[in-house]
Design a protein around this motif. Structure first.
Motif, PDB file in Angstrom:
ATOM      1  N   TYR A1019      17.859   3.347  -3.691  1.00 44.15           N
ATOM      2  CA  TYR A1019      16.877   2.530  -4.571  1.00 44.15           C
ATOM      3  C   TYR A1019      16.358   1.162  -3.331  1.00 44.15           C
ATOM      4  N   LEU A1020      14.968   0.844  -3.447  1.00 45.25           N
ATOM      5  CA  LEU A1020      14.434   0.003  -2.373  1.00 45.25           C
ATOM      6  C   LEU A1020      14.003  -1.137  -3.208  1.00 45.25           C
ATOM      7  N   VAL A1021      14.534  -2.490  -2.754  1.00 48.54           N
ATOM      8  CA  VAL A1021      14.009  -3.715  -3.241  1.00 48.54           C
ATOM      9  C   VAL A1021      13.486  -4.509  -2.026  1.00 48.54           C
ATOM     10  N   ASP A1022      12.340  -5.108  -2.633  1.00 53.49           N
ATOM     11  CA  ASP A1022      11.415  -6.088  -1.799  1.00 53.49           C
ATOM     12  C   ASP A1022      11.968  -7.397  -1.966  1.00 53.49           C
ATOM     13  N   THR A1023      12.659  -7.993  -1.141  1.00 53.38           N
ATOM     14  CA  THR A1023      13.169  -9.538  -1.338  1.00 53.38           C
ATOM     15  C   THR A1023      12.250 -10.666  -0.669  1.00 53.38           C
ATOM     16  N   SER A1024      10.915 -10.244  -0.459  1.00 53.01           N
ATOM     17  CA  SER A1024      10.316 -11.412   0.533  1.00 53.01           C
ATOM     18  C   SER A1024       9.633 -12.317  -0.378  1.00 53.01           C
ATOM     19  N   GLU A1025       9.441 -12.131  -1.554  1.00 52.18           N
ATOM     20  CA  GLU A1025       9.156 -13.380  -2.717  1.00 52.18           C
ATOM     21  C   GLU A1025      10.159 -14.149  -2.778  1.00 52.18           C
ATOM     22  N   GLU A1026       9.858 -15.319  -3.064  1.00 50.75           N
ATOM     23  CA  GLU A1026      10.861 -16.463  -3.457  1.00 50.75           C
ATOM     24  C   GLU A1026      11.010 -16.303  -4.796  1.00 50.75           C
ATOM     25  N   GLU A1027      10.227 -16.150  -5.744  1.00 49.66           N
ATOM     26  CA  GLU A1027      10.271 -16.268  -7.300  1.00 49.66           C
ATOM     27  C   GLU A1027      11.248 -14.894  -7.926  1.00 49.66           C
ATOM     28  N   ARG A1028      11.025 -13.728  -7.254  1.00 47.24           N
ATOM     29  CA  ARG A1028      11.538 -12.712  -7.928  1.00 47.24           C
ATOM     30  C   ARG A1028      11.628 -11.474  -6.822  1.00 47.24           C
ATOM     31  N   ASP A1029      12.756 -10.557  -7.154  1.00 50.03           N
ATOM     32  CA  ASP A1029      12.557  -9.193  -6.177  1.00 50.03           C
ATOM     33  C   ASP A1029      11.973  -8.223  -6.741  1.00 50.03           C
ATOM     34  N   MET A1030      11.220  -7.407  -6.150  1.00 51.91           N
ATOM     35  CA  MET A1030      10.680  -6.018  -6.777  1.00 51.91           C
ATOM     36  C   MET A1030      11.336  -5.118  -6.503  1.00 51.91           C
ATOM     37  N   TRP A1031      11.742  -4.359  -7.514  1.00 50.54           N
ATOM     38  CA  TRP A1031      12.385  -2.993  -7.540  1.00 50.54           C
ATOM     39  C   TRP A1031      11.357  -1.872  -7.357  1.00 50.54           C
ATOM     40  N   ILE A1032      11.341  -1.131  -6.180  1.00 51.54           N
ATOM     41  CA  ILE A1032      10.020  -0.182  -5.891  1.00 51.54           C
ATOM     42  C   ILE A1032      10.340   0.963  -7.113  1.00 51.54           C
ATOM     43  N   HIS A1033      11.368   1.525  -7.355  1.00 54.19           N
ATOM     44  CA  HIS A1033      11.351   2.520  -8.393  1.00 54.19           C
ATOM     45  C   HIS A1033      10.693   2.125  -9.829  1.00 54.19           C
ATOM     46  N   ASP A1034      10.914   0.769 -10.347  1.00 54.36           N
ATOM     47  CA  ASP A1034      10.456   0.437 -11.419  1.00 54.36           C
ATOM     48  C   ASP A1034       8.927   0.498 -11.526  1.00 54.36           C
ATOM     49  N   ILE A1035       8.211   0.044 -10.055  1.00 54.94           N
ATOM     50  CA  ILE A1035       6.814   0.048 -10.012  1.00 54.94           C
ATOM     51  C   ILE A1035       6.438   1.389 -10.075  1.00 54.94           C
ATOM     52  N   MET A1036       7.099   2.289  -9.356  1.00 53.59           N
ATOM     53  CA  MET A1036       6.338   3.748  -9.428  1.00 53.59           C
ATOM     54  C   MET A1036       6.766   4.234 -10.758  1.00 53.59           C
ATOM     55  N   SER A1037       7.799   3.924 -11.478  1.00 53.48           N
ATOM     56  CA  SER A1037       7.986   4.684 -12.988  1.00 53.48           C
ATOM     57  C   SER A1037       6.614   4.231 -13.782  1.00 53.48           C
ATOM     58  N   GLU A1038       6.510   2.877 -13.697  1.00 52.54           N
ATOM     59  CA  GLU A1038       5.440   2.315 -14.559  1.00 52.54           C
ATOM     60  C   GLU A1038       4.029   2.780 -14.178  1.00 52.54           C
ATOM     61  N   PHE A1039       3.851   3.071 -12.979  1.00 57.07           N
ATOM     62  CA  PHE A1039       2.653   3.757 -12.418  1.00 57.07           C
ATOM     63  C   PHE A1039       2.494   5.159 -12.883  1.00 57.07           C
ATOM     64  N   ALA A1040       3.544   5.865 -12.767  1.00 60.98           N
ATOM     65  CA  ALA A1040       3.562   7.225 -13.539  1.00 60.98           C
ATOM     66  C   ALA A1040       3.128   7.499 -14.764  1.00 60.98           C
ATOM     67  N   LYS A1041       3.926   6.726 -15.615  1.00 60.95           N
ATOM     68  CA  LYS A1041       3.581   6.488 -16.887  1.00 60.95           C
ATOM     69  C   LYS A1041       1.983   6.012 -17.133  1.00 60.95           C
ATOM     70  N   GLU A1042       1.501   5.246 -16.503  1.00 62.90           N
ATOM     71  CA  GLU A1042       0.072   4.810 -16.742  1.00 62.90           C
ATOM     72  C   GLU A1042      -0.797   6.119 -16.273  1.00 62.90           C
ATOM     73  N   LEU A1043      -0.427   6.819 -15.151  1.00 58.00           N
ATOM     74  CA  LEU A1043      -1.348   8.040 -15.086  1.00 58.00           C
ATOM     75  C   LEU A1043      -1.261   9.028 -15.891  1.00 58.00           C
ATOM     76  N   THR A1044       0.114   9.413 -16.652  1.00 53.06           N
ATOM     77  CA  THR A1044       0.205  10.293 -17.592  1.00 53.06           C
ATOM     78  C   THR A1044      -0.453   9.852 -18.818  1.00 53.06           C
ATOM     79  N   LYS A1045      -0.743   8.657 -19.300  1.00 52.08           N
ATOM     80  CA  LYS A1045      -1.431   8.162 -20.249  1.00 52.08           C
ATOM     81  C   LYS A1045      -3.201   8.539 -20.014  1.00 52.08           C
ATOM     82  N   ALA A1046      -3.305   7.925 -18.948  1.00 52.29           N
ATOM     83  CA  ALA A1046      -4.755   8.307 -18.456  1.00 52.29           C
ATOM     84  C   ALA A1046      -5.227   9.508 -18.579  1.00 52.29           C
ATOM     85  N   ALA A1047      -4.046  10.495 -18.199  1.00 48.89           N
ATOM     86  CA  ALA A1047      -4.547  11.800 -18.342  1.00 48.89           C
ATOM     87  C   ALA A1047      -4.518  12.530 -19.568  1.00 48.89           C
TER      88      ALA A1047
END
Length: 1047
Positions: A1019-1047
């Motif tokens: 699992y990859l986590v971007d901790t560079s932002e002060e306000e929140r940490d970003m879990w990369i697998h969450d971003i890619m899962s959401e992106f995959a869902k959006e692509l599926t809907k668009a298709a």
């Protein structure tokens, strides 16, 4: 890639990945980072890039910002509308700098992190997470006058983001007791771990008196100081408790107990901790204990050694980035004409109170780095540097500094973009910084001013302006309202200086308005810089004219050499395919054209000297000329001048690309130009009068003495780059045998003759006929004909690996290579995996012992990583941060070793581990295939990249460089289902992770027979932002869902 439709598609992909657009000056670099090549606008029939872009309005929309910069945006079409919507949701990528300009170098990582992963539980307060650790690090760096550069896209220029990520309830957590409930990792890589719930953390308060008392006890044992990064570990070992995070931030406030000192190393975050003077004095008895100022060397050696100590301190003061201990004897001998005591080198502990000693390679105590040490002066200077000087009212170019107004700070990034306004001197160039917090903040301010003065009917015209007063001025164009300072006042005219734009103007007095108090908050945006290397010629008319043509009115990239109130910089024009060093170009304006080497077509030159034969077939010659005679005369004077000097004032303390200085070649001083920096100690140089590249340590360079500086600068480079005319192959296609034959025939000879056949000004290349005698004869007797009639141009046959990665068995290479045909690949017969000792290195008879396997944390634990390559979520390469500083030291040693070696070809075989020169750096590589063209396909074992290099750039990997484990680890993203990732998804993933420091939680490890075949799921986590940490697998899962809907 000359297919117009394919170019458009890739160009749209580049632009669509950035919601804020891509500047025209950065577009080529962004395009190359995706495709590996520049936009081929010339092949498509357009002389300039902007001309090509204007012909494809369906793909690119160009707009000009208020700062004058051209920004390119992707034109949204139906097919990519859903991608544009998803990209618009991304956080802003603040990438700056010039990835292709400077090689990536990592700052030295402390031996132990400030906090071990997930171990701040007992001392952290409510809501504790990675921001506490990151905040602690930022505050310590801020106190030392430096900051973490989070924006450069260079693999080794980021500092470590300490690694405890804030955990969202829907994401898997770190395996960290006692806060977290732990779930077993799934056996399947693609299975998503169940979410866990964090327990409430304990109180954040700590007993300050107890911690201070314990810190005093630790300092009493380490009177010579220690790294702050080691304090948590030492504290835990002694007291079985974690060192409070809050206490790290309070260290500088405890001046009665300790002194926090910034070292001279290239790493801005390495801090040293010493006992305070009061503590040392209280614990020392005058009768029995030496004074804290007395060094062990002075105590142990009497009388005569005091000058040695003074000279050593003088040398170290000159090298603020440190000095290798093994280089000290030669430097000491050259500078002071006396030997450095050998017994001191044998026992460096004698120097502990004279200087700071660092051992970057603990297993090799001879590889020590010495730093100057003066805690009191550094602390005092640090305080003084924080106080901004007050400019004099009315002084040209120095706007009035109002009380309470912030001072404009130099941008944190190493390569900020600047708009050059004007320059009356290269020591005072007026610039404006481009970017967030600078030009963008100024545009917002001017919008507010325009709205304010349009609505405020009570505003008054400034009828009685005073020199030095700040005012608002009505500009002629677009009804702009600008901030200005009054310089001169006449009856009805006023001369004002626009404090945000950096130029002056005479206007009517009726245009002056009172400046409201709320418009004083933003610092004045007009700044100044000095051009490195041009200080002695700062007002030379030729230099200023050249600078005005090359730089004024343009947006350039600034490399900050020294951060001061007026920073010392090197400017680069990155708008073309090749970057242009503005400083070096201006320096060339001082050259005397009459001293250039004569280059007339069909002219003959006797007594020519061939100084270098390159592996690509180009040669460098010195032709008899006035310039060559003048150069020999001035260098002879310089040699005598150095013999009469015994001080260290000529050591190069501020190296930068394009700098002209002196280095030794065959026992004599020669002119060199610095071409590349590998950290602060190792650099690449080019002997401009010999055409010879080399890599040296900075201590081997000398400044040009001022009495001879102008004379040497005026002489153009005397090495003429040539190639042999009428050969069956082009430059770059020479075989190693042909290069060796030519070297044996002409290299070092001073009795050659040259006839010039053609001069290619665009390539700066001269085509010649070369003769080994003093007389120019007919072409048939030239070296060109002799070498063209031989069988030296036949390349070896192509050899490739199979899709598997088995080791090579003795005897298999010869049979496989022998059965292949010219220009065709011959796959290997499958064979079982070999033992590690079967891999080959150097000659076919010498076995290669693999380095130890890279250690990884257990499954479920986290580690700090840097992603070097990101193809898509199913395949990327990362490096652990733990031993990154060892890799930096290793690569520096490889550069010095191999660049000083004479190039000798050796037999390159498939599946061979060796050293390869890639982009001026030496890497440990695995040979994947050998081509008939003389190129080899290699895999970088420390960076995970595939490269194509010339076989002449490959050398055996010696045992010294086989000790460090290979640092590249192949990985896939956990928490997402495996799929065929689309181009859009790959771009989004790459923008989030590539060339960034992240936190990785290991989900599973798949071992393999060879270390480069091992693969992990994380699992990859971007901790560079002060306000929140970003879990990369969450971003890619959401992106995959959006692509599926668009298709």
């Amino acid at each position: 890639m000359t297919d117009p439709e394919l170019v458009k598609k890739m160009l749209r992909a580049v632009l669509q990945a950035s919601k804020s657009g891509v500047s025209l000056s950065r577009l080529q670099a962004e395009y190359k980072s995706l495709t590996g090549e520049f936009i081929p606008h010339k092949q498509l029939g357009h002389s300039s890039l902007d001309g090509f872009l204007s012909t494809i309005p369906s793909v690119v929309k160009m707009e000009r910002s208020r700062s004058g910069e051209v920004i390119c945006f992707a034109v949204v079409c139906k097919e990519t509308a859903h991608v544009a919507q998803l990209v618009a949701r991304q956080r802003t990528n603040k990438k700056a700098g010039r990835p292709q300009l400077v090689n990536c170098q990592m700052r030295v990582k402390p031996a132990a992190p400030f906090m071990l992963n997930g171990r701040c539980v007992e001392q952290c307060g409510e809501g504790s997470n990675s921001r506490i650790i990151q905040g602690t690090l930022d505050e310590i760096l801020k106190a030392s006058g430096k900051s973490v550069n989070k924006s450069r896209a260079e693999p080794l220029s980021f500092f470590l983001h300490l690694s405890l990520a804030r955990v969202p309830s829907e994401s898997p957590l770190y395996h960290t007791p006692p806060m977290l409930d732990v779930y077993p990792a799934p056996a399947n890589l693609n299975e998503i771990a169940p979410p866990v719930k964090p327990r409430p953390p304990q109180s954040s308060s700590y007993n300050q008196q107890l911690v201070q008392n314990r810190l005093q006890e630790i300092l009493s044992k380490y009177t010579n100081g220690f790294w702050v990064s080691k304090l948590p570990h030492m504290y835990r070992e002694l007291y079985k408790q974690d060192f409070p995070t809050e206490a790290l931030r309070d260290l500088e406030l405890w001046s009665h107990i300790c002194i926090v000192e910034k070292t001279c190393s290239s790493n801005p975050s390495e801090l040293l901790l010493y006992p305070s003077e009061e503590l040392s004095t209280a614990k020392s008895s005058p009768a029995s204990t030496p004074s804290p100022r007395q060094s062990p060397l002075t105590r142990k050696l009497s009388g005569p050694t005091r000058p040695t100590v003074a000279k050593l301190e003088e040398l170290l003061a000159k090298y603020n980035s440190g000095l290798w201990a093994h280089a000290l004897p030669k430097l000491f001998q050259d500078t002071y004409k006396t030997k450095f005591p050998q017994r001191v080198l044998d026992d460096l502990s004698l120097l502990e109170d004279v200087c700071t000693i660092d051992y970057p390679m603990p297993d090799n105590p001879k590889k020590a780095i010495l730093y100057a040490r003066s805690a009191e002066d550094k602390n005092r200077n640090r305080v003084e540097q924080r106080k901004p000087p007050s400019p004099t009212p009315g002084e040209p170019g120095r706007p009035l500094h109002m009380p309470g107004m912030a001072t404009l700070l130099v941008p944190k990034e190493e390569y900020p973009s600047v708009l050059v306004v004007e320059a009356a001197s290269t020591n005072s160039v007026v610039i404006r910084y481009i970017g967030e917090g600078y030009s963008q903040a100024q545009e917002t301010l001017e919008d507010q001013m325009r709205e304010f003065y349009r609505q405020d009917n009570t505003k008054k015209v400034l009828t009685s302006p005073v020199v030095g007063q700040l005012a608002a001025v009505k500009a002629e164009e677009e009804e702009e309202i600008l901030r200005a300072q009054v310089w001169e006042v006449t009856a009805d005219k006023v001369k004002v200086y626009y404090v945000d734009h950096g130029f002056s103007e005479v206007i009517g007095i009726g245009k002056l308005l009172e400046l409201h108090d709320k418009f004083f908050k933003l610092p004045f945006q007009a700044a100044r810089c000095k051009l490195a290397g041009l200080e002695p010629f700062s007002q030379d008319p030729a230099v200023l004219k050249k600078f005005e043509i090359m730089a004024c009115g343009k947006i350039l990239l600034a490399e900050i050499v020294e951060r001061e109130e007026t920073p010392l910089v090197v400017l680069y024009d990155t708008s073309q395919d090749d970057d242009v060093n503005i400083n070096a170009t201006c320096m060339k304006a001082l050259q005397d054209k009459s001293l250039e080497s004569p280059l007339q077509v069909n002219s003959s030159h006797r007594n020519a000297s061939v100084t270098n034969v390159c592996s690509d077939g180009t040669i460098y010659c010195q032709l008899p000329s006035r310039g060559l005679s003048k150069l020999a005369e001035v260098l002879e004077k310089t040699e005598a001048y150095f013999h009469s000097q015994v001080t260290s004032e000529f050591l190069v303390s501020k190296p930068f690309c394009g700098k002209i200085c002196l280095a030794r070649y065959k026992g004599r001083w020669s002119r060199v130009e610095i071409t590349n920096l590998h950290g602060s100690r190792v650099l690449d140089i080019h002997f401009v009068d010999l055409g010879i590249p080399a890599s040296v340590e900075v201590i081997e360079l000398r400044e040009v003495p001022s009495p001879f500086l102008r004379e040497l600068v005026a002489i153009p480079p005397q090495a003429v780059k040539c190639c042999l005319a009428d050969l069956p192959v082009k430059v770059g296609s020479w075989t190693p045998d042909a290069v060796l034959r030519l070297r044996d025939a002409v290299l070092g000879s001073t009795e050659c003759s040259v006839k010039i056949a053609k001069v290619d000004e665009s390539k700066r290349l001269v085509y010649v006929y070369l003769y080994t005698s003093k007389e120019v004869q007919d072409v048939e007797h030239s070296v060109n004909r002799q070498i063209a009639d031989t069988d030296l141009w036949k390349h070896q046959k192509d050899v490739f690996l199979t899709s598997r990665s088995p080791g090579k068995r003795p005897g298999s290479a010869g049979s496989s290579a022998g059965s292949s045909t010219e220009g065709k690949s011959s796959p290997l017969p499958e064979s079982p995996p070999p033992e590690q000792g079967d891999l080959r290195q150097g000659s076919p008879a010498s076995p290669f012992q693999l380095p130890p396997l890279l250690e990884l944390p257990p499954v479920g634990q986290n580690m700090d990583v840097y992603v070097t390559v990101a193809c898509h979520p199913g395949h990327f390469v990362l490096q652990p941060w733990r031993d990154q500083y060892k890799l930096v030291v290793l690569m520096g040693e490889m550069i010095l070793f191999y660049n000083k070696m004479e190039e000798r070809p050796f037999r390159v075989e498939k599946n061979q581990i060796c050293a390869a020169k890639v982009d001026n750096n030496w890497h440990r590589v695995l040979v994947k295939g050998v081509l008939a063209s003389g190129l080899a396909s290699v895999y970088e074992l420390d960076y995970g990249k595939h490269e194509l290099v010339s076989c002449a750039k490959l050398q055996p990997l010696i045992e010294e460089f086989q000790q460090l484990p290979f640092q590249a680890v192949t990985a896939q993203l956990a928490g997402v289902k495996p799929r065929q990732w689309s181009e859009e998804a790959s771009i989004v993933f790459r923008n989030h992770v590539e060339k960034k420091p992240l936190v990785a939680q290991i989900e599973a490890v798949h071992e393999a027979p060879q270390p480069w075949d091992r693969k992990i799921a994380v699992y990859l986590v971007d901790t560079s932002e002060e306000e929140r940490d970003m879990w990369i697998h969450d971003i890619m899962s959401e992106f995959a869902k959006e692509l599926t809907k668009a298709a």
